[in-house]
Design a protein around this motif. Sequence first.
Motif, PDB file in Angstrom:
ATOM      1  N   SER A   1      25.304 -30.487   9.541  1.00 42.73           N
ATOM      2  CA  SER A   1      24.562 -30.920  10.727  1.00 42.73           C
ATOM      3  C   SER A   1      23.691 -29.794  11.280  1.00 42.73           C
ATOM      4  CB  SER A   1      25.540 -31.399  11.804  1.00 42.73           C
ATOM      5  OG  SER A   1      26.384 -32.417  11.315  1.00 42.73           O
ATOM      6  N   THR A   2      24.223 -28.572  11.287  1.00 42.02           N
ATOM      7  CA  THR A   2      23.461 -27.446  11.810  1.00 42.02           C
ATOM      8  C   THR A   2      22.256 -27.128  10.938  1.00 42.02           C
ATOM      9  OG1 THR A   2      25.508 -26.525  12.728  1.00 42.02           O
ATOM     10  CG2 THR A   2      23.627 -25.046  12.561  1.00 42.02           C
TER      11      THR A   2
ATOM     12  N   VAL B   1      24.171 -31.416  18.312  1.00 46.47           N
ATOM     13  CA  VAL B   1      24.827 -30.122  18.126  1.00 46.47           C
ATOM     14  C   VAL B   1      24.267 -29.068  19.082  1.00 46.47           C
ATOM     15  CG1 VAL B   1      23.250 -29.291  16.323  1.00 46.47           C
ATOM     16  CG2 VAL B   1      25.621 -28.504  16.373  1.00 46.47           C
ATOM     17  N   ALA B   2      23.013 -29.222  19.498  1.00 51.98           N
ATOM     18  CA  ALA B   2      22.401 -28.291  20.448  1.00 51.98           C
ATOM     19  C   ALA B   2      21.225 -28.982  21.112  1.00 51.98           C
ATOM     20  CB  ALA B   2      21.931 -27.018  19.743  1.00 51.98           C
ATOM     21  N   PRO B   3      20.993 -28.714  22.395  1.00 53.08           N
ATOM     22  CA  PRO B   3      19.869 -29.364  23.078  1.00 53.08           C
ATOM     23  C   PRO B   3      18.502 -28.842  22.648  1.00 53.08           C
ATOM     24  CG  PRO B   3      20.993 -27.847  24.558  1.00 53.08           C
ATOM     25  CD  PRO B   3      21.820 -27.930  23.308  1.00 53.08           C
ATOM     26  N   ASN B   4      18.442 -27.564  22.264  1.00 56.03           N
ATOM     27  CA  ASN B   4      17.161 -26.981  21.861  1.00 56.03           C
ATOM     28  C   ASN B   4      17.407 -25.715  21.068  1.00 56.03           C
ATOM     29  OD1 ASN B   4      17.593 -24.849  23.894  1.00 56.03           O
ATOM     30  ND2 ASN B   4      17.045 -26.459  25.365  1.00 56.03           N
ATOM     31  N   LEU B   5      16.324 -25.122  20.581  1.00 53.37           N
ATOM     32  CA  LEU B   5      16.420 -23.916  19.750  1.00 53.37           C
ATOM     33  C   LEU B   5      16.935 -22.720  20.548  1.00 53.37           C
ATOM     34  CD1 LEU B   5      15.849 -22.516  17.043  1.00 53.37           C
ATOM     35  CD2 LEU B   5      13.500 -22.133  17.822  1.00 53.37           C
ATOM     36  N   THR B   6      16.548 -22.621  21.800  1.00 50.68           N
ATOM     37  CA  THR B   6      16.999 -21.504  22.631  1.00 50.68           C
ATOM     38  C   THR B   6      18.518 -21.503  22.792  1.00 50.68           C
ATOM     39  OG1 THR B   6      14.910 -21.604  23.853  1.00 50.68           O
ATOM     40  CG2 THR B   6      16.716 -20.377  24.864  1.00 50.68           C
ATOM     41  N   PHE B   7      19.094 -22.678  22.937  1.00 51.22           N
ATOM     42  CA  PHE B   7      20.547 -22.790  23.060  1.00 51.22           C
ATOM     43  C   PHE B   7      21.230 -22.293  21.788  1.00 51.22           C
ATOM     44  CE2 PHE B   7      24.552 -25.036  22.524  1.00 51.22           C
ATOM     45  CZ  PHE B   7      25.155 -24.870  23.770  1.00 51.22           C
ATOM     46  N   ILE B   8      20.658 -22.620  20.625  1.00 46.81           N
ATOM     47  CA  ILE B   8      21.237 -22.176  19.352  1.00 46.81           C
ATOM     48  C   ILE B   8      21.219 -20.652  19.260  1.00 46.81           C
ATOM     49  CG2 ILE B   8      20.930 -22.196  16.849  1.00 46.81           C
ATOM     50  CD1 ILE B   8      19.888 -25.018  17.073  1.00 46.81           C
ATOM     51  N   VAL B   9      20.082 -20.047  19.597  1.00 41.98           N
ATOM     52  CA  VAL B   9      19.929 -18.603  19.463  1.00 41.98           C
ATOM     53  C   VAL B   9      20.835 -17.850  20.430  1.00 41.98           C
ATOM     54  CG1 VAL B   9      18.304 -16.691  19.682  1.00 41.98           C
ATOM     55  CG2 VAL B   9      17.573 -18.827  18.588  1.00 41.98           C
ATOM     56  N   ILE B  10      20.908 -18.317  21.674  1.00 42.24           N
ATOM     57  CA  ILE B  10      21.637 -17.581  22.704  1.00 42.24           C
ATOM     58  C   ILE B  10      23.131 -17.872  22.678  1.00 42.24           C
ATOM     59  CG2 ILE B  10      21.901 -17.284  25.199  1.00 42.24           C
ATOM     60  CD1 ILE B  10      18.927 -17.754  25.490  1.00 42.24           C
ATOM     61  N   THR B  11      23.495 -19.129  22.449  1.00 48.05           N
ATOM     62  CA  THR B  11      24.892 -19.539  22.607  1.00 48.05           C
ATOM     63  C   THR B  11      25.652 -19.636  21.293  1.00 48.05           C
ATOM     64  OG1 THR B  11      24.225 -20.809  24.554  1.00 48.05           O
ATOM     65  CG2 THR B  11      26.400 -21.283  23.633  1.00 48.05           C
ATOM     66  N   ILE B  12      25.036 -20.250  20.278  1.00 51.70           N
ATOM     67  CA  ILE B  12      25.768 -20.540  19.047  1.00 51.70           C
ATOM     68  C   ILE B  12      25.806 -19.349  18.099  1.00 51.70           C
ATOM     69  CG2 ILE B  12      25.808 -21.987  16.985  1.00 51.70           C
ATOM     70  CD1 ILE B  12      24.764 -24.274  18.629  1.00 51.70           C
TER      71      ILE B  12
END
Length: 367
Positions: free
Chosen positions: A99-100, A322-333
Amino acid sequence: MLEQGRLGTRQLATLTFMMVIGDMMLIYPSVITSYAKQNAWICALIGIPLGMGLMAMFLKLGNLNPGKNLVQIARKYLGFWPGTVFSIIYLFYFLVGTSTHSREIGDFMTSQIFQFTPIRIIILMFVITLGWGIYNGLEAIGRTSELLLPIVIIFILVLSFCLLPKVEIGYLKPFTDTDVVSLTQGILVSVTYPVGEAIPILMILPYTARQAHRTRDIIAAVGLGNLMLAMLVTISLLVLGAFLTQHNIYTSFILSQKISIGGFFERIEAIMATSWLISTYFKAMIYFYAFIVGIAELFNLKQYRILLLPACMLVFGMANVVAPNLTFIVITIVPYWVDWDTTLGILLPGMLLILMIFKKRKKSISN
């Protein structure tokens, strides 16, 4: 057997290379530089032999149990219920990984190339191609990877050599201002991200012909893949510097835009995107295949293709949430993903291998 097709050693080595390169071709320089700064190239080089050693551990785990995948190995040595729980943890990891990777494709395409296309359309098209590949079987996947491998390798080499005129050695200085903790984290990233995420190889190893030099060829493929990634990290630091490399998530794409030779050979970022799509596609497909075959093995199904449609729907849904946006992936995941990879790619397989060796020695002593 759930899978009737068979992979040759060369095809398995090719798929292993694709798993090591995968989505790392685009995001690896940024991730490792965020830890080790201008010394990231040193961490990437150190990660080459360490990654080869990690793959040797995976192969040792599989070779001691010929004809058994990860689910069967876990149930054999941990018992039925503990082995089932162990397997479910990995199957969830394979599902989230698929999914990611699908979401990464959607974010990249909609932010860099197709800005006005809804991300769900991109993800849907990608998931359909994943399902079509799984439907045609493992042997078709292996043969296709052989055909497309040269595109990935040639692009990385072209990108590295065409940027040599723009190299600034001063970007690598100073060499010694990075603390030990940051260097250790960078080395851990260089092992867990490219090679630790190749753990699905244990789900396809039973369906590979036991030919001569299989272990050697797969370990060599891992070394070559890590070497290619180290080249990308080094050229990124030499051309962009540590700060821009760290803060551009799609570093390789930015580098491809900087190529200009004689005002003629330039604007090759579309080729870069194609090669990244190819490697990420095969990595996601192996993850997806491992998930579906693992579910079929878990419930003792005679074939796995009946799970294909609901699995595709599940991956499509998870890729969108899995994530609301790209920024969330970079900062949180991303900061926590390395811990997940370390646990499932190094610690748990290592503990399983130690338990397996201990039980085999105990049994031989008792006999």
